[in-house]
Design a protein around this motif. Sequence first.
Motif, PDB file in Angstrom:
ATOM      1  N   LYS A 217       0.768  -0.651   0.143  1.00  0.00           N
ATOM      2  CA  LYS A 217      -0.259   0.014   0.060  1.00  0.00           C
ATOM      3  C   LYS A 217       0.830   1.151   0.472  1.00  0.00           C
ATOM      4  O   LYS A 217      -0.191   2.725  -0.625  1.00  0.00           O
ATOM      5  CB  LYS A 217      -0.750   0.165   0.830  1.00  0.00           C
ATOM      6  N   TYR A 218       1.815   1.048   0.488  1.00  0.00           N
ATOM      7  CA  TYR A 218       2.955   2.301   0.985  1.00  0.00           C
ATOM      8  C   TYR A 218       4.252   2.284   0.069  1.00  0.00           C
ATOM      9  O   TYR A 218       4.875   3.211  -0.105  1.00  0.00           O
ATOM     10  CB  TYR A 218       3.194   2.626   2.271  1.00  0.00           C
ATOM     11  N   GLY A 219       4.425   0.691  -0.799  1.00  0.00           N
ATOM     12  CA  GLY A 219       5.864   1.032  -1.670  1.00  0.00           C
ATOM     13  C   GLY A 219       6.998   0.170  -0.905  1.00  0.00           C
ATOM     14  O   GLY A 219       7.769   0.645  -1.469  1.00  0.00           O
ATOM     15  N   ALA A 220       6.566  -0.276   0.451  1.00  0.00           N
ATOM     16  CA  ALA A 220       7.712  -0.555   1.436  1.00  0.00           C
ATOM     17  C   ALA A 220       8.072  -1.699   0.417  1.00  0.00           C
ATOM     18  O   ALA A 220       6.871  -2.607   1.125  1.00  0.00           O
ATOM     19  CB  ALA A 220       7.053  -0.027   2.292  1.00  0.00           C
ATOM     20  N   ASP A 221       9.237  -1.929   0.127  1.00  0.00           N
ATOM     21  CA  ASP A 221      10.063  -2.913   0.374  1.00  0.00           C
ATOM     22  C   ASP A 221      11.402  -2.931   0.609  1.00  0.00           C
ATOM     23  O   ASP A 221      12.265  -3.337   0.043  1.00  0.00           O
ATOM     24  CB  ASP A 221       9.643  -4.300  -1.599  1.00  0.00           C
ATOM     25  N   GLY A 222      11.868  -3.617   1.398  1.00  0.00           N
ATOM     26  CA  GLY A 222      12.868  -3.676   2.462  1.00  0.00           C
ATOM     27  C   GLY A 222      13.484  -3.159   3.721  1.00  0.00           C
ATOM     28  O   GLY A 222      12.166  -3.793   4.397  1.00  0.00           O
ATOM     29  N   TYR A 223      14.238  -2.847   4.156  1.00  0.00           N
ATOM     30  CA  TYR A 223      14.669  -3.210   5.725  1.00  0.00           C
ATOM     31  C   TYR A 223      14.207  -1.627   6.636  1.00  0.00           C
ATOM     32  O   TYR A 223      14.752  -0.417   6.171  1.00  0.00           O
ATOM     33  CB  TYR A 223      15.995  -3.316   5.485  1.00  0.00           C
ATOM     34  N   VAL A 224      13.940  -1.780   7.902  1.00  0.00           N
ATOM     35  CA  VAL A 224      13.222  -0.860   9.009  1.00  0.00           C
ATOM     36  C   VAL A 224      14.777  -0.245   9.314  1.00  0.00           C
ATOM     37  O   VAL A 224      15.724  -0.757   9.550  1.00  0.00           O
ATOM     38  CB  VAL A 224      12.683  -1.414   9.406  1.00  0.00           C
ATOM     39  N   THR A 225      15.163   0.968   9.016  1.00  0.00           N
ATOM     40  CA  THR A 225      16.146   1.617   9.351  1.00  0.00           C
ATOM     41  C   THR A 225      15.847   2.480  10.952  1.00  0.00           C
ATOM     42  O   THR A 225      17.011   2.354  11.214  1.00  0.00           O
ATOM     43  CB  THR A 225      16.498   2.720   8.462  1.00  0.00           C
ATOM     44  N   GLU A 226      14.868   3.083  11.119  1.00  0.00           N
ATOM     45  CA  GLU A 226      14.364   3.763  12.229  1.00  0.00           C
ATOM     46  C   GLU A 226      12.291   3.945  12.186  1.00  0.00           C
ATOM     47  O   GLU A 226      12.280   3.638  11.679  1.00  0.00           O
ATOM     48  CB  GLU A 226      14.710   5.167  11.439  1.00  0.00           C
ATOM     49  N   VAL A 227      13.128   3.638  14.033  1.00  0.00           N
ATOM     50  CA  VAL A 227      11.381   3.659  14.054  1.00  0.00           C
ATOM     51  C   VAL A 227      10.976   5.178  14.774  1.00  0.00           C
ATOM     52  O   VAL A 227      11.478   4.621  16.473  1.00  0.00           O
ATOM     53  CB  VAL A 227      10.272   2.466  14.779  1.00  0.00           C
ATOM     54  N   THR A 228      10.400   6.151  14.854  1.00  0.00           N
ATOM     55  CA  THR A 228       9.919   7.129  15.949  1.00  0.00           C
ATOM     56  C   THR A 228       8.833   7.572  16.192  1.00  0.00           C
ATOM     57  O   THR A 228       7.775   6.574  15.856  1.00  0.00           O
ATOM     58  CB  THR A 228      10.746   8.798  15.122  1.00  0.00           C
ATOM     59  N   LEU A 229       8.630   8.467  16.495  1.00  0.00           N
ATOM     60  CA  LEU A 229       7.531   8.574  17.503  1.00  0.00           C
ATOM     61  C   LEU A 229       6.252   9.053  15.882  1.00  0.00           C
ATOM     62  O   LEU A 229       4.654   8.659  16.485  1.00  0.00           O
ATOM     63  CB  LEU A 229       7.247   9.869  17.848  1.00  0.00           C
ATOM     64  N   THR A 230       6.515   9.672  14.903  1.00  0.00           N
ATOM     65  CA  THR A 230       5.085  10.076  14.024  1.00  0.00           C
ATOM     66  C   THR A 230       6.345   8.881  12.221  1.00  0.00           C
ATOM     67  O   THR A 230       4.794   8.743  11.462  1.00  0.00           O
ATOM     68  CB  THR A 230       5.520  10.892  13.588  1.00  0.00           C
ATOM     69  N   THR A 231       7.535   8.158  12.728  1.00  0.00           N
ATOM     70  CA  THR A 231       7.046   7.945  11.456  1.00  0.00           C
ATOM     71  C   THR A 231       7.834   6.291  11.179  1.00  0.00           C
ATOM     72  O   THR A 231       8.974   6.382  11.965  1.00  0.00           O
ATOM     73  CB  THR A 231       8.289   8.665  10.372  1.00  0.00           C
ATOM     74  N   VAL A 232       8.272   5.158  10.623  1.00  0.00           N
ATOM     75  CA  VAL A 232       8.302   4.620  10.087  1.00  0.00           C
ATOM     76  C   VAL A 232       9.320   4.059   8.778  1.00  0.00           C
ATOM     77  O   VAL A 232       8.899   4.523   7.985  1.00  0.00           O
ATOM     78  CB  VAL A 232       8.211   2.628  10.805  1.00  0.00           C
ATOM     79  N   LYS A 233      10.808   4.416   9.001  1.00  0.00           N
ATOM     80  CA  LYS A 233      11.844   4.323   7.673  1.00  0.00           C
ATOM     81  C   LYS A 233      12.094   3.237   7.386  1.00  0.00           C
ATOM     82  O   LYS A 233      12.457   2.661   8.068  1.00  0.00           O
ATOM     83  CB  LYS A 233      12.953   5.709   8.302  1.00  0.00           C
ATOM     84  N   VAL A 234      11.731   2.995   5.979  1.00  0.00           N
ATOM     85  CA  VAL A 234      12.026   1.874   5.554  1.00  0.00           C
ATOM     86  C   VAL A 234      12.884   2.670   4.265  1.00  0.00           C
ATOM     87  O   VAL A 234      12.321   2.646   3.213  1.00  0.00           O
ATOM     88  CB  VAL A 234      11.090   1.011   4.705  1.00  0.00           C
ATOM     89  N   GLN A 235      14.834   1.337   3.998  1.00  0.00           N
ATOM     90  CA  GLN A 235      15.174   1.644   3.140  1.00  0.00           C
ATOM     91  C   GLN A 235      14.577   0.687   1.402  1.00  0.00           C
ATOM     92  O   GLN A 235      15.106  -0.620   2.453  1.00  0.00           O
ATOM     93  CB  GLN A 235      16.280   1.921   3.424  1.00  0.00           C
ATOM     94  N   ASN A 236      13.842   1.055   0.947  1.00  0.00           N
ATOM     95  CA  ASN A 236      13.901  -0.492   0.501  1.00  0.00           C
ATOM     96  C   ASN A 236      15.241  -0.834  -0.924  1.00  0.00           C
ATOM     97  O   ASN A 236      16.339   0.156  -0.804  1.00  0.00           O
ATOM     98  CB  ASN A 236      12.937   0.346  -1.230  1.00  0.00           C
ATOM     99  N   PHE A 237      14.965  -1.608  -1.865  1.00  0.00           N
ATOM    100  CA  PHE A 237      15.721  -2.768  -1.959  1.00  0.00           C
ATOM    101  C   PHE A 237      16.933  -1.421  -2.614  1.00  0.00           C
ATOM    102  O   PHE A 237      17.445  -1.460  -4.125  1.00  0.00           O
ATOM    103  CB  PHE A 237      15.654  -3.725  -2.434  1.00  0.00           C
ATOM    104  N   ASP A 238      15.849  -0.712  -3.513  1.00  0.00           N
ATOM    105  CA  ASP A 238      16.937   0.082  -4.650  1.00  0.00           C
ATOM    106  C   ASP A 238      17.021   1.638  -3.987  1.00  0.00           C
ATOM    107  O   ASP A 238      17.321   2.196  -4.865  1.00  0.00           O
ATOM    108  CB  ASP A 238      15.163   0.299  -5.560  1.00  0.00           C
ATOM    109  N   LYS A 239      17.217   1.604  -3.021  1.00  0.00           N
ATOM    110  CA  LYS A 239      17.941   2.233  -1.996  1.00  0.00           C
ATOM    111  C   LYS A 239      16.740   4.062  -2.007  1.00  0.00           C
ATOM    112  O   LYS A 239      17.591   4.809  -1.646  1.00  0.00           O
ATOM    113  CB  LYS A 239      19.155   3.211  -2.653  1.00  0.00           C
ATOM    114  N   THR A 240      15.529   3.359  -2.106  1.00  0.00           N
ATOM    115  CA  THR A 240      15.036   4.903  -2.092  1.00  0.00           C
ATOM    116  C   THR A 240      14.164   4.758  -0.839  1.00  0.00           C
ATOM    117  O   THR A 240      14.628   3.402   0.114  1.00  0.00           O
ATOM    118  CB  THR A 240      14.198   4.890  -2.500  1.00  0.00           C
TER     119      THR A 240
END
Length: 399
Positions: A217-240
């Motif tokens: 749904k969010y186009g996420a396919d990769g590793y979780v790099t950071e979990v904060t109060l308002t966002t979860v950052k995912v680095q996809n395999f295409d480095k986005t």
Amino acid sequence: MEELNDTISQMLQKTGLSGIYTEWGTKAVILLGILLVTYAATKIFRHLVIPALQTISSQTKATWDDHLFNDRVLHGVCRLLPPVVWYMLLPLAFPDMPELLDILRKICMIYLVVVSLLFISLLLNTLYEISSHHETWRDRPLKGIYQMIKLVAVCIGAILILSTLIGKDATSILAGLGASAAVLMLIFRDSILGLVAGVQLSANDMLRPGDWITMSKYGADGYVTEVTLTTVKVQNFDKTITTIPPYALVSDSFQNWRGMWESGGRRIRRSFLIDANTVHFCSGEELRRFRQKGLIPEEEEEAPERERVNLEVFRNHLLRYIQHHPGIHPDLLQMVRMLQPTAEGIPVEIYCFTRTTEWIPFEALQGEISDHVIAVLPEFGLRIFQRPSGEDLQRTKQA
């Protein structure tokens, strides 16, 4: 207090000062004394107390106290000393000026609240470092919880500063803010939802930094790099980088591949379409040839002859092949099965798990097994189903 002022005033009068000069000179001397006391207390804490605490913490086996008594945290404690000393000793300098004393003490109180907030921020950052090094807590998404505590501390500090400026009790200000709770809920909606989601993610062990997740749904396919109060950052395999609200991970579904890593095996599930026209009963000559080439195991040589289908022999061969392959995990499920026939042929599926979970070795092993399947098919008189291309139609026309 009056005795101190009288003593200093008498000393100044002996120097030749009189009248208003004696009064302000007394106040200046007391202020200078307050500054000297503050300076001495700060120096003693920095050069005696801090080294002593760090020496004691360095001699213990635990590592958490090394983080807790580092320079940043202890210097933050040191910043608390000046406003406390000034708040306590300023009445000595201005006993007869209550209005000025009240203003100065309010300034000290505001300063104390500000440095206390800075100390709380440093302390929470240190606790986050301690938890990130702890074996049990380092994989928990605790950063959002610490950020929420900081936000609550800042709100309380702002209320205390406001109550100090207007001279009202903080509880009355809180009672007034209760009427605007709906507005505050709207302003801090994402933060509140993020806090609740962070607690749920941590309590249910749904997500950890470093997990590989997929959320289409969010186009996420990769590793979780950071979990904060308002966002979860995912680095996809295409480095986005894809950012996802934490509450979306609780309200919506996502795929976490951590179980695959922990199991030690990655699944191969690949099917091959067999041309139904090539499936037939095996003749005695074919069975002898299969045995000579090792396509049928030796223990089956003495078995009484029965009608065998080449597709069955092929499936049995594939099952033995993956069972003895060094790259296939022996303790996880291994299966070769025939699926529902379709208009494009008969699907034969290989279902097993590799010993490695790394992407490149996994793809190499999956390609090796596929190559073997395609190459060994003609030995059983079978053929892969393939739609005819333009060249195939041209050859048929010429024939």
